[in-house]
Structures are given as structure tokens and as C-alpha cells.
Design a protein around this motif. Structure first.
Motif, PDB file in Angstrom:
ATOM      1  N   VAL A   1     -36.759  55.031 -14.027  1.00 10.76           N
ATOM      2  CA  VAL A   1     -37.952  54.489 -13.353  1.00 10.76           C
ATOM      3  C   VAL A   1     -37.782  52.993 -13.107  1.00 10.76           C
ATOM      4  CG1 VAL A   1     -40.422  54.004 -13.615  1.00 10.76           C
ATOM      5  CG2 VAL A   1     -39.501  56.246 -14.269  1.00 10.76           C
ATOM      6  N   ASP A   2     -38.066  52.562 -11.887  1.00 10.36           N
ATOM      7  CA  ASP A   2     -37.942  51.153 -11.515  1.00 10.36           C
ATOM      8  C   ASP A   2     -39.262  50.404 -11.611  1.00 10.36           C
ATOM      9  OD1 ASP A   2     -35.075  51.088 -10.458  1.00 10.36           O
ATOM     10  OD2 ASP A   2     -35.933  52.754  -9.308  1.00 10.36           O
ATOM     11  N   ASN A   3     -40.378  51.130 -11.526  1.00  8.01           N
ATOM     12  CA  ASN A   3     -41.691  50.495 -11.533  1.00  8.01           C
ATOM     13  C   ASN A   3     -42.720  51.527 -11.985  1.00  8.01           C
ATOM     14  OD1 ASN A   3     -44.399  49.699  -9.925  1.00  8.01           O
ATOM     15  ND2 ASN A   3     -43.201  47.846 -10.249  1.00  8.01           N
ATOM     16  N   VAL A   4     -43.784  51.080 -12.659  1.00  2.82           N
ATOM     17  CA  VAL A   4     -44.803  52.011 -13.140  1.00  2.82           C
ATOM     18  C   VAL A   4     -46.191  51.463 -12.835  1.00  2.82           C
ATOM     19  CG1 VAL A   4     -44.763  51.006 -15.477  1.00  2.82           C
ATOM     20  CG2 VAL A   4     -45.608  53.349 -15.140  1.00  2.82           C
ATOM     21  N   PHE A   5     -47.088  52.361 -12.453  1.00  2.00           N
ATOM     22  CA  PHE A   5     -48.442  51.966 -12.052  1.00  2.00           C
ATOM     23  C   PHE A   5     -49.459  52.912 -12.673  1.00  2.00           C
ATOM     24  CE2 PHE A   5     -51.859  52.322  -8.688  1.00  2.00           C
ATOM     25  CZ  PHE A   5     -52.494  51.130  -9.020  1.00  2.00           C
ATOM     26  N   GLY A   6     -50.529  52.337 -13.192  1.00  2.00           N
ATOM     27  CA  GLY A   6     -51.612  53.134 -13.762  1.00  2.00           C
ATOM     28  C   GLY A   6     -52.969  52.644 -13.305  1.00  2.00           C
TER      29      GLY A   6
ATOM     30  N   GLU B   1     -54.900  49.705 -24.443  1.00  2.00           N
ATOM     31  CA  GLU B   1     -54.373  50.761 -23.577  1.00  2.00           C
ATOM     32  C   GLU B   1     -52.909  50.999 -23.914  1.00  2.00           C
ATOM     33  OE1 GLU B   1     -53.673  52.836 -21.267  1.00  2.00           O
ATOM     34  OE2 GLU B   1     -55.668  53.463 -20.660  1.00  2.00           O
ATOM     35  N   ASP B   2     -52.552  52.247 -24.217  1.00  2.00           N
ATOM     36  CA  ASP B   2     -51.149  52.475 -24.556  1.00  2.00           C
ATOM     37  C   ASP B   2     -50.248  52.555 -23.331  1.00  2.00           C
ATOM     38  OD1 ASP B   2     -51.555  55.064 -23.624  1.00  2.00           O
ATOM     39  OD2 ASP B   2     -50.731  56.042 -25.408  1.00  2.00           O
ATOM     40  N   PHE B   3     -50.798  52.286 -22.149  1.00  3.14           N
ATOM     41  CA  PHE B   3     -49.974  52.091 -20.958  1.00  3.14           C
ATOM     42  C   PHE B   3     -48.936  50.992 -21.198  1.00  3.14           C
ATOM     43  CE2 PHE B   3     -49.187  50.172 -16.734  1.00  3.14           C
ATOM     44  CZ  PHE B   3     -48.804  51.307 -16.024  1.00  3.14           C
ATOM     45  N   SER B   4     -49.223  50.128 -22.162  1.00  2.00           N
ATOM     46  CA  SER B   4     -48.301  49.034 -22.497  1.00  2.00           C
ATOM     47  C   SER B   4     -46.908  49.533 -22.840  1.00  2.00           C
ATOM     48  CB  SER B   4     -48.865  48.232 -23.673  1.00  2.00           C
ATOM     49  OG  SER B   4     -49.063  49.061 -24.807  1.00  2.00           O
ATOM     50  N   PHE B   5     -46.809  50.737 -23.425  1.00  2.00           N
ATOM     51  CA  PHE B   5     -45.499  51.257 -23.819  1.00  2.00           C
ATOM     52  C   PHE B   5     -44.654  51.650 -22.607  1.00  2.00           C
ATOM     53  CE2 PHE B   5     -48.118  52.145 -27.652  1.00  2.00           C
ATOM     54  CZ  PHE B   5     -47.460  51.271 -28.502  1.00  2.00           C
ATOM     55  N   PHE B   6     -45.308  51.992 -21.489  1.00  2.00           N
ATOM     56  CA  PHE B   6     -44.565  52.223 -20.250  1.00  2.00           C
ATOM     57  C   PHE B   6     -44.055  50.900 -19.680  1.00  2.00           C
ATOM     58  CE2 PHE B   6     -47.544  55.996 -20.021  1.00  2.00           C
ATOM     59  CZ  PHE B   6     -46.574  56.931 -20.325  1.00  2.00           C
ATOM     60  N   LEU B   7     -44.881  49.863 -19.803  1.00  2.00           N
ATOM     61  CA  LEU B   7     -44.482  48.547 -19.298  1.00  2.00           C
ATOM     62  C   LEU B   7     -43.343  47.939 -20.109  1.00  2.00           C
ATOM     63  CD1 LEU B   7     -47.959  46.943 -18.448  1.00  2.00           C
ATOM     64  CD2 LEU B   7     -46.239  47.798 -16.845  1.00  2.00           C
ATOM     65  N   ASP B   8     -43.143  48.429 -21.327  1.00  2.00           N
ATOM     66  CA  ASP B   8     -41.995  47.978 -22.113  1.00  2.00           C
ATOM     67  C   ASP B   8     -40.683  48.485 -21.511  1.00  2.00           C
ATOM     68  OD1 ASP B   8     -43.536  46.645 -23.948  1.00  2.00           O
ATOM     69  OD2 ASP B   8     -43.543  48.262 -25.420  1.00  2.00           O
ATOM     70  N   GLU B   9     -40.774  49.538 -20.683  1.00  2.00           N
ATOM     71  CA  GLU B   9     -39.580  50.172 -20.125  1.00  2.00           C
ATOM     72  C   GLU B   9     -39.287  49.748 -18.693  1.00  2.00           C
ATOM     73  OE1 GLU B   9     -37.783  52.153 -22.158  1.00  2.00           O
ATOM     74  OE2 GLU B   9     -39.281  51.706 -23.708  1.00  2.00           O
TER      75      GLU B   9
END
Length: 391
Positions: free
Chosen positions: A157-162, A333-341
Motif C-alpha cells: 500500500v502506498d497511501n491510506v485514507f479513512g 482512533e486506531d487508524f493510526s496503526f495504518f498510518l504507521d505503515e
């Protein structure tokens, strides 16, 4: 920047979008118990011809592969409910399960992402790259995102959006500013051990209730007197369990609370200070203290380029007046763990409407959303993916 076929597809699916949300709302499932929700998502994706795989114990990862080569953008929608009794039972889509309710809007997030996926399938021939769909379990206990990452959700994944529906913002408004959005959320537990005894003979005892009370009163000075006022921080003692009977001096006291911060230096300082205060207060009374500090979610920090792209997409899709300046929240928000990647951003879509009684706080038994906001969220998901892959 926007794709008209996406806009048209979302408009045509608006009725279905509302139906999906109402079905999910009436059948809430708690964290890591979203078995029926997972099955429903898989069935819907089957109907769209989108390949997927289930994560353990619940959750779904799906890929929409464009006809042209390109990057991969991930769209995340969480799907768990809360242990809350629904109070506004007059609505036709009220929870059918006592003690469980979608009191935070995750039913909306899942339904918006499903319809966004449906719209994106209509433009596969134009799509450069891959859109990954993350139907995430267990956000409410801050475990679902980590579980999905461990199972390969962010590989390639190059980018993540929530997106999060937000009752404190007017319906249709969109907020996504670069920088801090949601705070890190930690849990602390302090166990004080004194010496119990008869309430009539205090001189022979060490009162754990007094020790714990002194700690609760003094610990707030960590925030008010040791933290830079320009570094936001919140320390809340939410639970205090002490004593067994009205005439027995307590031997044990347990305190539980939460710490919310945006930067690691402040976080580290507070963690260290809680232990220092607990030990000092206990020593003053001749008691003992044991401290457990549990780091929960990381702060959600929006990548500048991604947040700016969200604003550009929203303004073009809905008009420049849709943009809303919402301040960072100390919520987590645990979306933070996706932003770590991977870099990315997290947007808020307003659903507060006083005429529809949808301005209740998240996690309240009267919480509801203005369903007019669903189409805004669904289109924002899809248009962001399109814009990112084609920029």
C-alpha cells in the motif's frame, strides 16, 4: 480531478446506501464478534465480483484492480458496535440486540465503503492501480487495525485514507487538516496497598482510600504545572475501586484512568510522572504503589500532501464551502496503526443536524446520523481513491 461516473453511481445508489446502513445498524456486533457483518460484506463483494480474503477472527481485505498499472491506495471502514443500550428506539432501524448499538457511526462507515466500492467497479477500465478495501473489526478496543496489519492489510500500500462520521459537525461538511487529528490514548492503573482494620481504630491502619484520594487530587498537577500549555494533554481518572464495608478501613485501592497526548515527549513525561506521584504519595502514608501503564493508540497525524488532496477532492466534488475547520480532538482512533505503515489522512464528514436530532455525542444511547451525509462519505472515499491513483 473528480470522476463524473463515480458521482453518478453514488447518486443512483443513494437509496441502497441508506438501506445498507439501516440493516447494519439494526444488527450490531461487538469488537472481534462481527461474524455476521463480515459474512454480509463478503456476500456483497461477491455480488460486485470483487475478490477478497477474510482476516482472523473477523474483517475483510478486498482489492479492486484497475485495468492499468499503478500504485495502491487503501480505504478503511470500521464495523464494530458498542456495549450501549439504544435509547432512541422509535427509529425503524433501532438495534435488535439489547445492550449493543452502533453508537459511533461504524455502520455508516461500512455502508459508505461498500457503495464506494460499487462505484469504483464502474470505472475499472479507467483506473490506474489498485484500490484496497479494509473492512476493519475491533476499532473500539484499538485492536482491529493492528490485527489487520499483522495479516498483511498494508502490504504494497502506498497511501491510506479513512473517514469518520462526525456528529459535532454540520451535515455534508468535510474536515481534513494536515497534522494532528486524533490523540494517542493510553490507560494507566494504580494499585495502592495499605493496612486494613476497624474503622474505630485508625491509628493501627494505613487507609488506602486516603492514599488513593490524595493521588487523584494531586495527579492533575502533572498537566497543569509540568506540561507546556501549548502541548495539549488530558489525564482523566475514570474509575476508583476502594474499600469493602462502611466501617472497615480499606487495605486496597485501585485507580484506572486514561492519558491523551499528541507528541511522544509529553506522553513519556506523563507516564514517568504517574509512577513518581504514585510512589511519593504511597510513601508519604506508609503504603505501597504498583503502576501499570498501557500504551494504546498512536496519534493520528495527517500527512500534508494527503490532507491537501482530500480538501481539493472535497471542494471539487461538493463545492468549496463544504470544507470545515475542525480542531484536533483528544479522542482516539486506531487508524493510526495504518498510518504507521504508509502516509495518508483521516477525514471527518459532518452528520449533525438539529432538525433531525443527530447532534448527540458519539457513544451516547441517542446517537444517530443524518443519513444525507452517507452519500458525501461514500463519494469522498471513491473520489479520493480515483484522484490519488491518477494524480
Amino acid at each position: 480531478m473528480i470522476n463524473q461516473r463515480i458521482k453518478d453511481a453514488i447518486t443512483q445508489s443513494n437509496g441502497e446506501l441508506i438501506e445498507l446502513r439501516r440493516k447494519l445498524h439494526s444488527e450490531p456486533e461487538l469488537s472481534f464478534e462481527e461474524v455476521k457483518t463480515t459474512a454480509f460484506i463478503c456476500e456483497y463483494l461477491d455480488g460486485l465480483g470483487i475478490p477478497y480474503r477474510r482476516t482472523v477472527p473477523t474483517g475483510v481485505i478486498a482489492d479492486i484492480q484497475g485495468m492499468k498499472a499503478g500504485k495502491t491506495v487503501a480505504l478503511r471502514g470500521d464495523m464494530d458496535a458498542l456495549s450501549v443500550d439504544q435509547l432512541n428506539t422509535h427509529v425503524p432501524y433501532a438495534s435488535k440486540i439489547e445492550g449493543k448499538m452502533h453508537a459511533c457511526g461504524h455502520d455508516a462507515h461500512t455502508s459508505m465503503l461498500l457503495i464506494a466500492a460499487k462505484a469504483l467497479t464502474t470505472i475499472k477500465d479507467e483506473l490506474s492501480g489498485t484500490v484496497r478495501l479494509l473492512f476493519q473489526p475491533a476499532e473500539e478496543i484499538a485492536q482491529g487495525a493492528k490485527a489487520m496489519v499483522k495479516q498483511g492489510a498494508m502490504e504494497g500500500v502506498d497511501n491510506v485514507f479513512g473517514i469518520h462520521i462526525w456528529s459535532q459537525m454540520p451535515t455534508h461538511k468535510v474536515a481534513c487538516s494536515p497534522g494532528p487529528s486524533f490523540a494517542a490514548a493510553d490507560i494507566f492503573k494504580v494499585h495502592f496497598t495499605g493496612k486494613g482494620g476497624h474503622g474505630a481504630i485508625p491509628q493501627d491502619c494505613i487507609d488506602a482510600a486516603l492514599v488513593a484520594s490524595s493521588f487523584v487530587l494531586n495527579i492533575q498537577t502533572v498537566i497543569s504545572r509540568t506540561i507546556d500549555p501549548q502541548s495539549p494533554a488530558v489525564l482523566t481518572v475514570g474509575k476508583m475501586d476502594v474499600g469493602t464495608r462502611f466501617n472497615i478501613i480499606a487495605e486496597n485501592a485501585m485507580i484506572e484512568g486514561t492519558v491523551r497526548t499528541f507528541d511522544q515527549d509529553t506522553r513519556n513525561h506523563i507516564e514517568k510522572s504517574i509512577t513518581q506521584y504514585a510512589d511519593s504519595v504511597a510513601a508519604m502514608y506508609g503504603a505501597k504503589a504498583e503502576v501499570e501503564y498501557i500504551r494504546g493508540t498512536e496519534p493520528v497525524i495527517n500527512d500534508e500532501e494527503s490532507a491537501n488532496l482530500v480538501q481539493q477532492v472535497a471542494a471539487e466534488a461538493f463545492g468549496s464551502d463544504v470544507l470545515f475547520d475542525e480542531k484536533p480532538t483528544m479522542g482516539a482512533e486506531d487508524f493510526s496503526f495504518f498510518l504507521d505503515e504508509a502516509p495518508g489522512s483521516f477525514a471527518l464528514v459532518g452528520s449533525g443536524n438539529p432538525n433531525k436530532d443527530t447532534e448527540w455525542s458519539h457513544h451516547h444511547g441517542n446517537f444517530d446520523i443524518d443519513e444525507d451525509a452517507l452519500a458525501t462519505g461514500a463519494e469522498l472515499y471513491a473520489q479520493y481513491a480515483w484522484a490519488y491513483l491518477n494524480k
